[in-house]
Design a protein around this motif. Structure first.
Motif, PDB file in Angstrom:
ATOM      1  N   ALA A   1       0.830  -1.197   0.000  1.00 35.62           N
ATOM      2  CA  ALA A   1       0.000   0.000   0.000  1.00 35.62           C
ATOM      3  C   ALA A   1       0.870   1.255   0.000  1.00 35.62           C
ATOM      4  CB  ALA A   1      -0.934   0.002   1.207  1.00 35.62           C
ATOM      5  N   ASP A   2       2.043   1.171   0.632  1.00 40.42           N
ATOM      6  CA  ASP A   2       2.935   2.330   0.653  1.00 40.42           C
ATOM      7  C   ASP A   2       3.433   2.672  -0.739  1.00 40.42           C
ATOM      8  OD1 ASP A   2       2.547   2.390   3.333  1.00 40.42           O
ATOM      9  OD2 ASP A   2       4.568   1.772   3.894  1.00 40.42           O
ATOM     10  N   PHE A   3       3.431   1.682  -1.641  1.00 44.13           N
ATOM     11  CA  PHE A   3       3.842   1.943  -3.017  1.00 44.13           C
ATOM     12  C   PHE A   3       2.704   2.589  -3.812  1.00 44.13           C
ATOM     13  CE2 PHE A   3       4.851   0.778  -7.429  1.00 44.13           C
ATOM     14  CZ  PHE A   3       6.166   1.206  -7.497  1.00 44.13           C
ATOM     15  N   LEU A   4       1.463   2.292  -3.399  1.00 40.44           N
ATOM     16  CA  LEU A   4       0.303   2.830  -4.105  1.00 40.44           C
ATOM     17  C   LEU A   4      -0.181   4.149  -3.534  1.00 40.44           C
ATOM     18  CD1 LEU A   4      -1.861  -0.430  -4.461  1.00 40.44           C
ATOM     19  CD2 LEU A   4      -0.212   0.516  -6.090  1.00 40.44           C
ATOM     20  N   PHE A   5       0.015   4.352  -2.218  1.00 42.24           N
ATOM     21  CA  PHE A   5      -0.517   5.527  -1.545  1.00 42.24           C
ATOM     22  C   PHE A   5       0.556   6.136  -0.652  1.00 42.24           C
ATOM     23  CE2 PHE A   5      -3.665   2.089  -1.763  1.00 42.24           C
ATOM     24  CZ  PHE A   5      -4.676   2.662  -2.535  1.00 42.24           C
ATOM     25  N   ALA A   6       0.399   7.409  -0.374  1.00 42.75           N
ATOM     26  CA  ALA A   6       1.222   8.016   0.655  1.00 42.75           C
ATOM     27  C   ALA A   6       0.762   7.473   2.007  1.00 42.75           C
ATOM     28  CB  ALA A   6       1.091   9.538   0.622  1.00 42.75           C
ATOM     29  N   PHE A   7       1.621   7.543   2.996  1.00 38.98           N
ATOM     30  CA  PHE A   7       1.263   7.037   4.324  1.00 38.98           C
ATOM     31  C   PHE A   7       0.006   7.739   4.824  1.00 38.98           C
ATOM     32  CE2 PHE A   7       1.585   7.121   9.008  1.00 38.98           C
ATOM     33  CZ  PHE A   7       1.587   5.761   9.247  1.00 38.98           C
ATOM     34  N   ASP A   8      -0.947   6.940   5.324  1.00 38.13           N
ATOM     35  CA  ASP A   8      -2.200   7.440   5.883  1.00 38.13           C
ATOM     36  C   ASP A   8      -3.065   8.123   4.825  1.00 38.13           C
ATOM     37  OD1 ASP A   8      -4.011   7.696   7.974  1.00 38.13           O
ATOM     38  OD2 ASP A   8      -3.283   9.676   8.545  1.00 38.13           O
ATOM     39  N   SER A   9      -2.953   7.685   3.561  1.00 35.08           N
ATOM     40  CA  SER A   9      -3.729   8.291   2.479  1.00 35.08           C
ATOM     41  C   SER A   9      -4.386   7.193   1.645  1.00 35.08           C
ATOM     42  CB  SER A   9      -2.831   9.141   1.590  1.00 35.08           C
ATOM     43  OG  SER A   9      -3.524   9.557   0.418  1.00 35.08           O
ATOM     44  N   ALA A  10      -5.493   7.543   0.974  1.00 36.23           N
ATOM     45  CA  ALA A  10      -6.161   6.608   0.074  1.00 36.23           C
ATOM     46  C   ALA A  10      -6.129   7.108  -1.367  1.00 36.23           C
ATOM     47  CB  ALA A  10      -7.610   6.405   0.522  1.00 36.23           C
ATOM     48  N   ARG A  11      -5.323   8.158  -1.625  1.00 39.22           N
ATOM     49  CA  ARG A  11      -5.200   8.679  -2.991  1.00 39.22           C
ATOM     50  C   ARG A  11      -4.057   7.967  -3.691  1.00 39.22           C
ATOM     51  NH1 ARG A  11      -5.059  15.048  -4.065  1.00 39.22           N
ATOM     52  NH2 ARG A  11      -7.194  14.711  -3.311  1.00 39.22           N
ATOM     53  N   LEU A  12      -4.313   7.439  -4.891  1.00 45.03           N
ATOM     54  CA  LEU A  12      -3.291   6.709  -5.626  1.00 45.03           C
ATOM     55  C   LEU A  12      -2.117   7.622  -5.970  1.00 45.03           C
ATOM     56  CD1 LEU A  12      -5.434   4.548  -8.102  1.00 45.03           C
ATOM     57  CD2 LEU A  12      -4.205   3.764  -6.077  1.00 45.03           C
ATOM     58  N   SER A  13      -0.922   7.104  -5.826  1.00 46.64           N
ATOM     59  CA  SER A  13       0.289   7.836  -6.179  1.00 46.64           C
ATOM     60  C   SER A  13       0.495   7.815  -7.692  1.00 46.64           C
ATOM     61  CB  SER A  13       1.497   7.189  -5.493  1.00 46.64           C
ATOM     62  OG  SER A  13       1.727   5.901  -6.051  1.00 46.64           O
ATOM     63  N   PRO A  14       1.346   8.657  -8.232  1.00 51.33           N
ATOM     64  CA  PRO A  14       1.606   8.656  -9.676  1.00 51.33           C
ATOM     65  C   PRO A  14       2.135   7.308 -10.174  1.00 51.33           C
ATOM     66  CG  PRO A  14       2.414  10.688  -8.696  1.00 51.33           C
ATOM     67  CD  PRO A  14       2.026   9.788  -7.552  1.00 51.33           C
ATOM     68  N   GLU A  15       2.830   6.580  -9.305  1.00 48.32           N
ATOM     69  CA  GLU A  15       3.399   5.294  -9.721  1.00 48.32           C
ATOM     70  C   GLU A  15       2.386   4.144  -9.638  1.00 48.32           C
ATOM     71  OE1 GLU A  15       4.598   7.111  -7.202  1.00 48.32           O
ATOM     72  OE2 GLU A  15       6.302   8.107  -8.182  1.00 48.32           O
ATOM     73  N   ALA A  16       1.242   4.394  -9.001  1.00 50.08           N
ATOM     74  CA  ALA A  16       0.293   3.315  -8.736  1.00 50.08           C
ATOM     75  C   ALA A  16      -0.298   2.666  -9.988  1.00 50.08           C
ATOM     76  CB  ALA A  16      -0.824   3.823  -7.828  1.00 50.08           C
ATOM     77  N   PRO A  17      -0.724   3.446 -11.007  1.00 51.78           N
ATOM     78  CA  PRO A  17      -1.352   2.803 -12.173  1.00 51.78           C
ATOM     79  C   PRO A  17      -0.481   1.728 -12.826  1.00 51.78           C
ATOM     80  CG  PRO A  17      -1.803   5.144 -12.198  1.00 51.78           C
ATOM     81  CD  PRO A  17      -0.820   4.916 -11.101  1.00 51.78           C
ATOM     82  N   ALA A  18       0.784   2.024 -13.014  1.00 55.94           N
ATOM     83  CA  ALA A  18       1.659   1.034 -13.650  1.00 55.94           C
ATOM     84  C   ALA A  18       1.791  -0.211 -12.785  1.00 55.94           C
ATOM     85  CB  ALA A  18       3.030   1.645 -13.925  1.00 55.94           C
ATOM     86  N   ALA A  19       1.866  -0.023 -11.475  1.00 53.83           N
ATOM     87  CA  ALA A  19       1.996  -1.155 -10.570  1.00 53.83           C
ATOM     88  C   ALA A  19       0.727  -2.002 -10.578  1.00 53.83           C
ATOM     89  CB  ALA A  19       2.298  -0.666  -9.155  1.00 53.83           C
ATOM     90  N   ILE A  20      -0.422  -1.345 -10.562  1.00 63.08           N
ATOM     91  CA  ILE A  20      -1.688  -2.076 -10.576  1.00 63.08           C
ATOM     92  C   ILE A  20      -1.843  -2.835 -11.887  1.00 63.08           C
ATOM     93  CG2 ILE A  20      -4.197  -1.850 -10.531  1.00 63.08           C
ATOM     94  CD1 ILE A  20      -3.789   0.603  -8.699  1.00 63.08           C
ATOM     95  N   ASP A  21      -1.555  -2.164 -13.005  1.00 68.81           N
ATOM     96  CA  ASP A  21      -1.663  -2.829 -14.305  1.00 68.81           C
ATOM     97  C   ASP A  21      -0.814  -4.090 -14.341  1.00 68.81           C
ATOM     98  OD1 ASP A  21      -3.353  -0.880 -15.165  1.00 68.81           O
ATOM     99  OD2 ASP A  21      -1.888   0.173 -16.406  1.00 68.81           O
ATOM    100  N   ALA A  22       0.413  -3.971 -13.875  1.00 67.90           N
ATOM    101  CA  ALA A  22       1.321  -5.120 -13.916  1.00 67.90           C
ATOM    102  C   ALA A  22       0.792  -6.264 -13.061  1.00 67.90           C
ATOM    103  CB  ALA A  22       2.710  -4.699 -13.455  1.00 67.90           C
TER     104      ALA A  22
END
Length: 274
Positions: A159-180
């Motif tokens: 989750a730390d790779f997808l969101f900032a700590f204590d956040s539910a907003r996707l980070s800029p790197e999240a889409p590529a990670a989710i797709d993979a």
């Protein structure tokens, strides 16, 4: 793990099998994996049913015997074979049945034979004379049993790779990670029915807060997957809060503990299939 009740049931089954396997006879016909080209019939007068009433079978039960019916189910449906064939390791069972003629009530005596394959599943059945089959008709078509959904493949991403700590907003790197990750699990599964996205949190903070945070994170991943063309109704988003931790770290909130608990902050993606 067996419960006492299940173990007792197993013991009773073993005892029953031991009882019905006594006094077994050799196979009459040349049976090869549940099939024969020349069924051999024992003499009708030598039939010796354990329960005399079984010579008048339940026709509905007979219709349920089809290719693939397990031997124990055949036993439950029409009883013990009538020539003391036994149960275990025997590939041929013979019965003598009496059917009442419609209208007159006169009884017709028929012989019935079931052959079992190497897995002890019914493979062939015969009537003697063949015209006795009219009393039963065609076997019932096996009822299709819809399989229960199961997890065909799964993957996790921090989750730390997808969101900032204590956040539910996707980070800029999240889409590529989710797709993979989604491509990874979809490639491992067939007959995909749905995706389940499960969010987790660490133990820091209240249980209620972490449950809500994990749910929001799961919903954020779902929203992204919908934007990529996956139907919303095919995705279940579920937050589990601090459940199922993969790492235990002692101490209160501190940079070291936050870093230590990182594996518990994760999103799991499961492919459900049938």
């Amino acid at each position: 793990m067996f419960t006492i009740q299940r173990l007792s049931g197993a013991a009773l089954t073993i005892a029953a099998l031991a009882l019905v396997t006594s006094c077994g006879t050799t196979t009459l016909s040349q049976v090869h994996d549940g099939q024969t080209d020349a069924p051999v019939w024992p003499a009708v007068e030598k039939a010796n049913p354990l329960i005399p009433a079984t010579v008048h079978p339940n026709v509905e039960s007979l219709r349920k015997i089809a290719v693939g019916t397990p031997k124990l189910e055949v036993y439950r449906l029409i009883g013990h074979p009538m020539y003391r064939e036994g149960m275990v390791g025997v590939h041929e069972w013979d019965y003598v049945f009496k059917f009442a003629e419609s209208g007159t009530g006169e009884e017709t005596t028929c012989q019935y034979k079931v052959l079992f394959d190497d897995l002890m599943l019914a493979k062939q059945s015969y009537w003697n004379p063949a015209e006795c089959a009219r009393f039963v008709g065609e076997p019932e078509a096996p009822k299709a049993v819809e399989a229960e959904p199961y997890v065909a493949a799964a993957t996790e991403v921090s989750a730390d790779f997808l969101f900032a700590f204590d956040s539910a907003r996707l980070s800029p790197e999240a889409p590529a990670a989710i797709d993979a990750k989604v491509v990874e699990v979809l490639n491992k599964a067939e007959r995909v029915e749905s995706l389940r996205v499960i969010g987790y949190a660490d133990r820091l903070g209240s249980a209620a807060y972490n449950l809500a945070l994990s749910q929001r994170r799961a919903e954020s991943v779902k929203t992204y997957l919908v934007s990529r063309g996956i139907p919303a109704e095919a995705i279940l988003a579920e937050g589990r809060g601090i459940a199922d931790p993969v790492k235990e770290c002692a101490g209160g909130k501190s940079p070291a503990v936050i870093a230590c608990l990182a594996p518990n902050r994760r999103v799991r993606i499961e492919v459900m299939a049938r």
